[in-house]
Design an enzyme around this catalytic site. Structure first.
Site, PDB file in Angstrom:
ATOM      1  N   GLU A 193       0.830  -1.212   0.000  1.00 15.79           N
ATOM      2  CA  GLU A 193       0.000   0.000   0.000  1.00 15.79           C
ATOM      3  C   GLU A 193       0.864   1.261   0.000  1.00 15.79           C
ATOM      4  O   GLU A 193       0.748   2.124   0.879  1.00 15.79           O
ATOM      5  CB  GLU A 193      -0.976  -0.024   1.184  1.00 15.79           C
ATOM      6  CG  GLU A 193      -2.003  -1.140   1.061  1.00 15.79           C
ATOM      7  CD  GLU A 193      -3.126  -1.089   2.092  1.00 15.79           C
ATOM      8  OE1 GLU A 193      -3.077  -0.237   3.006  1.00 15.79           O
ATOM      9  OE2 GLU A 193      -4.062  -1.902   1.973  1.00 15.79           O
ATOM     10  N   GLU A 316      -4.955  -8.542  -0.704  1.00 14.35           N
ATOM     11  CA  GLU A 316      -5.789  -8.260   0.466  1.00 14.35           C
ATOM     12  C   GLU A 316      -7.232  -8.108   0.003  1.00 14.35           C
ATOM     13  O   GLU A 316      -7.520  -7.330  -0.899  1.00 14.35           O
ATOM     14  CB  GLU A 316      -5.348  -6.993   1.206  1.00 14.35           C
ATOM     15  CG  GLU A 316      -4.045  -7.136   1.973  1.00 14.35           C
ATOM     16  CD  GLU A 316      -3.730  -5.920   2.840  1.00 14.35           C
ATOM     17  OE1 GLU A 316      -4.682  -5.241   3.312  1.00 14.35           O
ATOM     18  OE2 GLU A 316      -2.535  -5.651   3.044  1.00 14.35           O
ATOM     19  N   GLN A 365      -8.038 -11.681   7.433  1.00 12.20           N
ATOM     20  CA  GLN A 365      -6.773 -12.379   7.640  1.00 12.20           C
ATOM     21  C   GLN A 365      -7.042 -13.751   8.226  1.00 12.20           C
ATOM     22  O   GLN A 365      -8.207 -14.090   8.491  1.00 12.20           O
ATOM     23  CB  GLN A 365      -5.858 -11.564   8.536  1.00 12.20           C
ATOM     24  CG  GLN A 365      -5.392 -10.255   7.925  1.00 12.20           C
ATOM     25  CD  GLN A 365      -4.370  -9.538   8.790  1.00 12.20           C
ATOM     26  OE1 GLN A 365      -3.793 -10.067   9.736  1.00 12.20           O
ATOM     27  NE2 GLN A 365      -4.171  -8.269   8.471  1.00 12.20           N
TER      28      GLN A 365
END
Length: 512
Positions: A193, A316, A365
């Site tokens: 990111e 993600e 996650q």
């Protein structure tokens, strides 16, 4: 709203009349892509109770463990055939100094985890722990390396430490720390990111940084053994992908990343369990945008890479809600309901259907954080609805995609509509056909008719994940409230498979 899912290799025709059966057709195409098992990857960040008290309890714990890692977690992840695991972040990755996590534990320095709760990180779980865990799981390690606050030399040293057989300073250091053979880590993320917590960079600036890191990490014998993943865009930032594809030579990159979370409002994400249908509908609306974003980024990539040499990695994804009451806001601990099963099933179908370019993805996650597959409380562990979807979908791992075209019926709420049905299908090496179906409609059953002509399907077995309420979830007092069950509400007649899908359910049918 009618939505058409169209794949280039589709050979069938489908018609849907509102209120009638949804008709689905697919045929085997010899040049259809393989659904990489790595689409079913996971993510473990040094965040909240993910590593500590999730994976890792230490080798002196009364909780059964192997080298400090919970045995129940190991067994659960083996059951879903976890193909890869991303670590150590996330935002944490770009503050992580890997050399602080090697050597005798009593000598390791501490740090403050400034991103997640301001807690002290003691570095007791480091490179050896992670890579040995991956070996135990039979999973490929995916290391997201520090670009934001690290150096090129740090990165080069880490690659050498994990991969160089002998004769180098880092190989010598690894052997001094108890590991003779290199782990041969293939998958490396170059930062995370970078448009945000990785440094708030412009993509033009990051493209140059990426080229620098990629150049030096592949020096010498490492060049042909590494898979380099550029930190990608968020959502519909197609400019980010455009610049990376244009500016980075193909000799320096194997994949571009993408992140997208099903978040209805970043300022007010809503509860994980006590939500109403309006919030559920908005969550599914955000989750289904993954198809739009994947298509958009693939379109950009094809302009610069028509031969499909560079992959798309969605490293993600998942649902993100307000944390559970009474827990640390920085720990991102949330329960996991049938809504999460809907997000998982539809998203994995999207990845399967775009597997010509999407070669890896990582649910955020694995344990105790965001859309986790497992939750722990002391010696107890529960498996979530999301876990069960991953288990049902193992039939698609490395199977050949069967392209699909159909018109979905509508799931309508408060005057707005979403496609109710999601489908993906595959054929494995033994010739078995597998079809995964998701009905996200909160109240209506939907019937589908699947044309199996040309697939030589005779005997079918099926599983279903469903529950009485969309808010239902497993708890430590009732860990099996939601579980996979045998499914029988289908008929196979003259090459047509008729299936009745209950509201908010996931069904997987497999020929035997």
């Amino acid at each position: 709203m009618k939505v058409k899912i169209l794949f280039a290799l589709m050979l069938g025709f489908v018609f849907n009349v509102q209120g009638q059966e949804t008709k689905i057709s697919f045929k085997t195409a010899e040049d259809a892509p393989k659904i990489s098992k790595h689409i079913y990857g996971h993510f473990a960040e040094h965040l909240g109770r993910s590593i500590y008290d999730g994976f890792y309890v230490g080798d002196t714990s009364a909780i059964p463990n192997k080298d400090g890692v919970r045995i129940d977690i190991i067994e659960a992840l083996k059951e879903i055939q976890i193909p890869n695991l991303r670590w150590p972040g996330g935002c944490f990755a770009d503050t992580y100094q890997w050399k602080d996590g090697i050597g005798p534990q009593e000598d390791r320095p501490t740090m403050v985890n400034s991103w997640w709760g301001g807690v002290t990180e003691d570095n007791s779980f480091g490179t050896h722990n992670f890579l040995n865990l991956c070996e135990e799981l039979g999973a490929e390690p995916f290391i997201s390396a520090n670009v934001g606050s690290g150096t090129v030399q740090d990165f080069m040293d880490w690659v050498q430490y994990t991969n160089h057989p002998e004769g180098s300073p880092m190989a010598k250091l690894r052997k001094e720390n108890g590991r003779d053979e290199p782990w041969k880590v293939k998958y490396w993320g170059i930062g995370n990111e970078m448009w945000g917590c990785g440094g708030n960079m412009t993509v033009e600036y990051y493209a140059n940084i990426y080229k620098q890191y990629s150049t030096f990490m592949t020096a010498g014998e490492n060049k042909d053994n590494l898979y380099r993943i550029a930190a990608g865009a968020s959502g519909d930032d197609y400019h980010w992908t455009e610049v990376l594809m244009k500016e980075v030579p193909k000799s320096l990159i194997e994949a571009v990343g993408l992140h997208h979370y099903a978040v209805i409002d970043w300022e007010n994400k809503g509860p994980a369990t006590g939500y109403d249908e309006e919030i559920y509908f908005k969550s599914m609306e955000e989750a289904l945008k993954m198809d739009e974003f994947v298509k958009g980024h693939i379109e950009v990539m094809e302009k610069h890479d028509p031969k499909n040499e560079i992959d798309l990695v969605v490293d993600e994804w998942g649902g993100w809600y307000d944390v559970e009451e009474g827990t640390n806001p920085g720990f991102l601990y949330q329960q996991n309901t049938m809504r999460d099963a809907m997000i998982a099933g539809t998203t994995l179908n999207i990845f399967n259907n775009h597997s010509g370019r999407v070669k890896m993805a990582n649910l955020a996650q694995t344990v105790n954080v965001l859309q986790a597959v497992a939750l722990t409380e002391g010696e107890k562990m529960i498996l979530t609805p999301t876990y069960h979807v991953f288990k049902m979908y193992t039939v698609h791992h490395d199977a050949q995609l069967l392209p699909v075209e159909f018109d979905s019926p509508e799931y309508t709420y408060n005057g707005e509509s979403l496609p109710a049905i999601s489908v993906s299908a595959s054929k494995n090496e033994t010739g078995n056909t597998n079809i995964s179906l998701v009905n996200i409609d909160a109240s209506a059953e939907h019937k589908v008719e699947i044309d199996l002509e040309g697939l030589d399907v005779n005997n079918i077995e099926a599983e279903i994940l469903k529950s009485g309420k969309i808010q239902d979830h497993n708890t430590f007092d009732n860990p099996n409230k939601i579980n996979i069950a045998e499914f029988k509400d289908f008929k196979l007649r003259k090459g047509k498979l008729e299936v009745s899908l209950p509201p908010f359910s996931v069904v997987v049918l497999s020929s035997k």
